[in-house]
Design an enzyme around this catalytic site. Structure first.
Site, PDB file in Angstrom:
ATOM      1  N   HIS B 145       0.845  -1.194   0.000  1.00  0.00           N
ATOM      2  CA  HIS B 145       0.000   0.000   0.000  1.00  0.00           C
ATOM      3  C   HIS B 145       0.889   1.256   0.000  1.00  0.00           C
ATOM      4  CE1 HIS B 145      -3.527   2.450   1.411  1.00  0.00           C
ATOM      5  NE2 HIS B 145      -2.550   3.172   1.929  1.00  0.00           N
ATOM      6  N   GLU B 146       1.909   1.255   0.841  1.00  0.00           N
ATOM      7  CA  GLU B 146       2.797   2.424   0.920  1.00  0.00           C
ATOM      8  C   GLU B 146       3.608   2.583  -0.367  1.00  0.00           C
ATOM      9  OE1 GLU B 146       2.182   4.406   3.069  1.00  0.00           O
ATOM     10  OE2 GLU B 146       1.083   3.128   4.438  1.00  0.00           O
ATOM     11  N   HIS B 149       1.594   4.212  -2.917  1.00  0.00           N
ATOM     12  CA  HIS B 149       1.572   5.673  -2.755  1.00  0.00           C
ATOM     13  C   HIS B 149       2.796   6.290  -3.433  1.00  0.00           C
ATOM     14  CE1 HIS B 149      -1.913   6.553  -0.451  1.00  0.00           C
ATOM     15  NE2 HIS B 149      -1.567   5.879   0.634  1.00  0.00           N
ATOM     16  N   GLU B 232      -6.419   6.756  -1.039  1.00  0.00           N
ATOM     17  CA  GLU B 232      -6.331   5.562  -0.194  1.00  0.00           C
ATOM     18  C   GLU B 232      -6.909   4.356  -0.932  1.00  0.00           C
ATOM     19  OE1 GLU B 232      -4.762   5.159   2.679  1.00  0.00           O
ATOM     20  OE2 GLU B 232      -4.130   7.233   2.375  1.00  0.00           O
TER      21      GLU B 232
END
Lengths: 185, 409
Positions: B145-146, B149, B232
């Site tokens: 997930h990071e 980003h 998100e």
């Protein structure tokens, strides 16, 4: 005179288009090559880890000579592979030997508790993951590149400058298709 | 992928322009109120200058400031080899040009964030609580997930928008407070004491400025939050695509949401949108939360991820999203090309059947390691944790009384 200007403008636009597409193709091809080298790095890392693994395990598993030999042999075959086809076959065999070894380890609780062994286990698990992620990334890049050189209008530029399709990195051995689960728990 | 990044960049620019307009308008009105009707531009220039200085700082060292504000410590491979390996796995899967720098936040509350200017110089920070609580697959989901980003260029946006938001809040706070104090002191303001006949107009300007000073930060917050929520979802979609295993992130989010630890200590409104899960623990009876929350509800994110049963591409995520929320997809249409991406199985070691107590014990160990404690195992099997300020070169084992040598740092 006006027709001359129009022709000139069209020519300039066309050249700009061709240059743009050509540069994109080069960039994509470099990305494909780069992700291929990533797989290579991880395979080498796997080869480097195996002697450590064998060395640590030897003290605990005196009666498993056959297993060690199988791994060592598979490793040297994988390292000696010259072509891509040979390499993927040999790597498949090595993966199989490793997972067999891991099954045997299950019978040695002392070894499983060894701190040194645990850290090699983590490195090996991670390396297996990295190999499969590197392959995933490589195949993504190849798909992107192949799409680009087959689709109109970039296909014209690709054909003119002889950009060839790239092959996916498939696993030949059926056993390797399922990523060897390095699992000690 | 490229389409998604391009769409994201465009959205970032739109947002920056909108927030910039907010800032300039605010500056203009404050200028009118402070310096008289002809001098609105002075305020404008001051607002621009404040923003420019902050932006320059955030460009040159914004990530460092944010990491310091969150009390994150850079760590080496030895402190937590698994974290390093998982980050490298995701770096390879995403094809990032460089390995992100890794930080650990000494806090038992599980959370994580990414920051940096571009994929070449990015940082990932996770809390000690996260490392202690999650198994390998879950940690991989969070890191993916990071990394998404980073890949989607969200990190620069969050830094820049955060700074912009910060300057708007700063300006309006300074203005409102100066109003408040000067009226409290009972002093007549110099601009109304001029007696040039502009008193009436001045008063109106003042009212407008006060309203603008109250409204601008709210507007900016709403803009900021609307876009950070979308990001998100997209990062969740990216994580599923990178790991091919949505369940990892889903169960990680669930664990983080149900964690009993108190909320993160070093957190504020500006850094909150960076984290994977809103670090503020819910207060009861919050009604406006739908508009103002920086993160979509976790239960919804989990349900979307679990609804991805056919594959791990953006298209699959977008279908699952529409299924669960009954609304239009968040994924930009350009990224919805048909991709055939199969899901993978859970790795078998995933099951970490551990008691909460033992996990908390591990969290403590990670925090000690970050703080430079030396870990020794005595021959009798006792584990010693020696604090970094321990002076002597030798230490006696409390159980078997054996004298042990401390390794040099």
């Amino acid at each position: 005179m006006p027709t001359l200007i129009i022709v000139a403008v069209v020519l300039v636009l066309l050249t700009a288009f061709v240059i743009g597409v050509y540069n994109t193709l080069i960039r994509l091809r470099n990305q494909v090559d780069n992700s291929w080298s990533q797989i290579d790095v991880q395979l080498k890392r796997r080869h480097d880890l195996i002697p450590n693994l064998v060395e640590t395990a030897k003290g605990y598993m005196q009666h498993e000579r056959g297993t060690f030999e199988a791994i060592t042999q598979a490793r040297s075959q994988a390292m000696g592979a010259k072509t891509v086809g040979d390499a993927s076959r040999a790597e498949g065999a090595l993966g199989e030997a490793l997972s067999k070894f891991m099954l045997v380890v299950e019978n040695y609780p002392d070894l499983k508790a060894n701190q040194n062994f645990l850290s090699i286990q983590e490195e090996l698990t991670s390396t297996e993951n990295k190999i499969s992620f590197a392959r995933q990334n490589y195949n993504d890049q190849v798909l992107f590149f192949n799409n680009k050189i087959q689709m109109f209008p970039s296909s014209i530029v690709a054909n003119t400058f002889n950009f060839g399709k790239r092959d996916f990195f498939e696993i030949e051995n059926a056993a390797e298709r399922e990523v060897p689960k390095v699992n000690f728990s | 992928m490229f389409e998604l990044i391009r769409a994201n960049k465009r959205n970032s620019i739109i947002l920056m322009v909108a927030m910039g307009a907010c800032l300039l308008l605010l500056g203009y009105f404050i200028g009118l109120a402070f310096f008289g009707p002809k001098n609105g531009f002075t305020g404008l220039i001051i607002a621009t200058a404040v923003w420019l200085v902050l932006t320059l700082i955030s460009f040159s060292s914004g990530d460092q400031i944010l990491l310091a504000a969150c009390k994150a410590t850079p760590v080496t491979h030895d402190v937590h080899p698994q974290l390093f390996n998982v980050v490298e796995e995701m770096k390879i899967a995403a094809g990032l040009p460089a390995m992100p720098k890794i930080y650990i936040i000494n806090d038992p509350a599980p959370n994580a964030f990414a920051t940096g200017r571009n994929p070449k110089s990015a940082s990932v920070a996770v809390t000690a609580g996260l490392l202690g609580r999650l198994n390998r697959d879950e940690l991989q989901g969070v890191i993916a997930h990071e990394i998404s980003h980073i890949l989607h260029r969200d990190i620069l946006f969050v830094t820049l928008a955060g700074i912009m938001l910060g300057s708007i809040v700063l300006l309006s706070q300074v203005f409102l407070r100066s109003m408040f104090y000067s009226s409290m002191m009972g002093s007549r303001r110099r601009y109304s004491a001029g007696g040039r006949g502009g008193g009436q107009a001045q008063l109106i300007m003042l009212v407008i400025a006060i309203i603008a000073a109250i409204l601008a930060p709210i507007m900016a917050y709403l803009l900021y939050f609307a876009l950070s929520r979308r990001r998100e979802y997209l990062a969740d979609a990216g994580a599923a695509r990178l790991t091919r295993y949505p369940e990892g992130l889903a169960s990680a989010l669930e664990k983080i949401a149900n964690d009993p630890a108190p909320q993160l200590a070093a957190v504020n409104k500006v850094t909150a949108p960076m984290y994977i899960v809103n670090p503020f623990k819910k207060k009861k009876a919050m009604k406006l939360s739908d508009l103002s929350s920086t993160h979509p509800p976790i239960s919804e994110r989990v349900r979307i991820l679990r609804n991805m049963t056919h594959g791990a591409s953006f298209k699959d995520y977008s279908d699952a999203y529409s299924n669960i929320t009954k609304t239009k997809t968040v994924v930009p249409p350009a990224a919805l090309t048909k991709e055939d991406i199969a899901l993978r199985q859970a790795s078998k070691e995933a099951e970490k059947k551990q008691q909460l107590e033992k996990q908390m014990h591990q969290v403590g160990d990670i925090m000690r390691k970050v703080n430079g404690f030396i870990f020794l195992t005595c021959v009798c099997g006792l584990k010693l944790k020696v604090p970094p300020n321990f002076k002597s070169k030798k230490v006696g084992c409390p159980r078997c009384k054996q004298i042990l040598d401390l390794p040099d740092k």
